[in-house]
Design a protein around this motif. Structure first.
Motif, mmCIF file in Angstrom:
data_model
loop_
_atom_site.group_PDB
_atom_site.id
_atom_site.type_symbol
_atom_site.label_atom_id
_atom_site.label_comp_id
_atom_site.label_asym_id
_atom_site.label_seq_id
_atom_site.Cartn_x
_atom_site.Cartn_y
_atom_site.Cartn_z
ATOM 1 N N ARG A 165 0.816 -1.202 0.000
ATOM 2 C CA ARG A 165 0.000 0.000 0.000
ATOM 3 C C ARG A 165 0.856 1.262 0.000
ATOM 4 N N GLU A 176 3.773 -1.122 3.964
ATOM 5 C CA GLU A 176 2.480 -1.421 4.583
ATOM 6 C C GLU A 176 1.694 -2.332 3.658
ATOM 7 N N PRO A 229 -1.930 -5.057 3.273
ATOM 8 C CA PRO A 229 -3.257 -5.302 3.826
ATOM 9 C C PRO A 229 -3.209 -6.410 4.868
ATOM 10 N N THR A 270 -1.988 -3.910 12.766
ATOM 11 C CA THR A 270 -3.164 -3.175 13.210
ATOM 12 C C THR A 270 -4.377 -3.729 12.490
ATOM 13 N N GLU A 271 -5.548 -3.206 12.827
ATOM 14 C CA GLU A 271 -6.759 -3.669 12.168
ATOM 15 C C GLU A 271 -6.809 -3.239 10.709
ATOM 16 N N ASP A 272 -6.001 -2.230 10.352
ATOM 17 C CA ASP A 272 -6.002 -1.743 8.977
ATOM 18 C C ASP A 272 -4.954 -2.409 8.095
ATOM 19 N N GLY A 273 -3.895 -2.939 8.675
ATOM 20 C CA GLY A 273 -2.849 -3.527 7.855
ATOM 21 C C GLY A 273 -1.661 -4.003 8.662
ATOM 22 N N LYS A 288 -2.900 5.909 -1.542
ATOM 23 C CA LYS A 288 -3.955 5.986 -0.532
ATOM 24 C C LYS A 288 -5.134 6.837 -1.015
ATOM 25 N N ASP A 304 -10.227 4.256 0.271
ATOM 26 C CA ASP A 304 -10.257 3.604 1.579
ATOM 27 C C ASP A 304 -9.832 2.145 1.420
ATOM 28 N N PRO A 305 -9.009 1.616 2.323
ATOM 29 C CA PRO A 305 -8.550 0.213 2.210
ATOM 30 C C PRO A 305 -9.692 -0.786 2.093
ATOM 31 N N LYS A 306 -10.828 -0.534 2.792
ATOM 32 C CA LYS A 306 -11.939 -1.471 2.721
ATOM 33 C C LYS A 306 -12.542 -1.492 1.325
#
Length: 473
Positions: free
Chosen positions: A256, A297, A299, A313-316, A376, A379-381
């Motif tokens: 990312r 970074e 996913p 983390t919860e994001d990656g 970026k 949004d990652p989702k």
């Protein structure tokens, strides 16, 4: 080492532009050489330059008188006179600027009593000559002694004035001067050399014996070392925490974002002169290879086997990657070829990096997603949702099944009537052929009779009861 220059160094090269000066400019930082010039020397150098300029003007006037009118070039001589006069007036300022660029220290005249100078002159003490002349040389020599007393470093006095500073055989300092060196306790730390070239060759023989007789090769080697040092300490150091392209650097496709966290010593470097800008600045393109540590970074769903994980983390997931990267950019250099500024314009992987092959196999859609991911922009989702197939795999599998069962298709392809029955129907019915022949023959007979009776006009049809008596009449 501290190097003090006498006026003879500037007489040999007034603009400080020769190879020896260029080498000294690089050696000053590479070999920890400090340059110092007495103020008395600068005054002598400026006066000497202006005398030579005046001599040039006299010669120029003679040439103008001889050829200017005959050849119609008097205006050219006049312009040259203006330029020479301007250069002579400007030389003091130019010399100060040159010495400043090379990092030279200007030494004020020593605080010595006039009577001491008179005493040395009357006693014909070196560097005074047999007539007692040598006021300026004596001031310069006292500056050399004071520099040695104030520092623990070796001091080298560069002067081609062998007559006033050397022995009669020209080898080494005069005995009067050696006695003064011993008297102040700096024996072995003051050395006299006749030229900058001699100094450079002597310094080089200790470090690079293979270059001990070639100033040009020494200059090239020192310039390359200066460039590499500048790249490491200034330019590459400025790339710390710089964001880089995952695609160009051959990082994992799911990356990312990526930024540089550490850069090692150069393993390769090359330089190519591209031109010059204003004020004698050179423009040099460089390519350097260095082992680099990158923080990337990924996913949360990425495969991180084999990576050193920094954080989850919860994001990656943040992981470390180490690899050789190529840094390309430009450096500007001063009149001596020393780097003064620069920047990196591109960071990329080696051409044979396996990571680049992985990127080349990705589709245009995958490349776009990776670019958006690196930037970026989404949004990652959302990116994760975009990576999922548009149609569920089970539905695709169902759609691939045939609409009609193959057994049904096979049944439809069978004939409606059994071929054996059709074969039997094709056999002739008994007597049917003979009946047809008789019918055809009767039709032919009737046709003939109609023709003979004139087309059958006035012919009576037989009665309905079948009475044929009319035919007998």
């Amino acid at each position: 080492m501290i190097v003090l220059l006498d006026t003879t160094a500037f007489v040999a090269d007034p603009l400080c532009s020769g190879t020896a000066w260029r080498v000294l400019a690089h050696a000053a930082s590479a070999w920890n050489v400090r340059l110092a010039v007495p103020e008395v020397v600068i005054r002598e150098a400026v006066a000497g330059y202006r005398r030579r300029a005046a001599e040039a003007l006299v010669g120029l006037q003679r040439q103008k008188d001889k050829n200017g009118g005959a050849l119609g070039i008097s205006a050219i001589y006049d312009r040259a006179r203006v330029d020479i006069e301007a250069a002579a007036l400007r030389y003091a300022e130019d010399l100060q600027e040159l010495l400043s660029e090379i990092g030279a220290q200007i030494l004020a005249p020593p605080a010595v009593e006039h009577l001491e100078l008179v005493e040395r002159s009357t006693q014909r003490k070196k560097p005074c000559d047999g007539n007692g002349n040598g006021y300026r040389d004596t001031l310069n020599w006292i500056s050399v002694l004071e520099t040695a007393k104030e520092s623990d470093e070796d001091v080298v006095w560069i002067s081609d004035n062998s007559k006033d500073f050397g022995r009669e055989d020209g080898e080494g300092l005069h005995d009067d001067l050696v006695a003064e060196v011993v008297a102040i306790g700096v024996e072995g730390r003051i050395k006299w050399l006749k030229s900058l070239s001699e100094l450079i060759l002597e310094l080089t023989s200790e470090r690079w014996p293979e270059f001990s007789d070639d100033l040009r090769r020494i200059q090239e080697r020192l310039q390359a070392d200066s460039m590499e040092g500048y790249l490491n300490k200034e330019i590459l150091a400025g790339c710390m925490e710089r964001t880089i392209s995952p695609r160009m650097c051959g990082l994992p496709i799911q990356t990312r974002s990526a930024k540089i966290m550490a850069i090692g010593a150069l393993t390769e470097s090359s330089f190519s002169v591209r031109g010059a800008s204003a004020e004698d600045e050179g423009i040099i393109e460089f390519t350097a290879v260095s082992p680099t540590t990158v923080l990337i970074e990924l996913p949360i769903t990425a495969d991180i086997d084999g990576f050193e994980v920094e954080a989850i983390t919860e994001d990656g997931v943040s992981v470390w990657v180490s690899k050789d990267l190529h840094f390309t950019g430009i450096v500007t250099s001063d009149r001596y070829g020393r780097p003064v500024s620069g920047e990196v314009t591109r960071v990329s992987a080696s051409p044979d990096d396996p990571g680049l092959n992985a990127w080349s196999r990705t589709s245009a859609t995958g490349t776009l997603l990776a670019s958006l991911n690196a930037a970026k922009a989404l949004d990652p989702k959302i990116l994760e949702a975009m990576r999922k197939p548009l149609i569920d795999a089970k539905l695709l599998a169902a759609m691939r099944k045939p609409l009609i069962d193959p057994k049904t298709l096979a049944a439809i392809r069978k004939p409606l009537i059994d071929p054996k029955i059709l074969g039997r129907l094709r056999f002739p019915v008994a007597g049917l052929g003979e009946l047809g022949q008789l019918w055809n023959a009767r039709s032919e007979d009737q046709g003939d009779s109609v023709t003979e009776d004139g087309g059958g006009e006035g012919r009576e049809e037989p009665n309905s009861e079948g009475d044929d008596s009319s035919t007998d009449n």
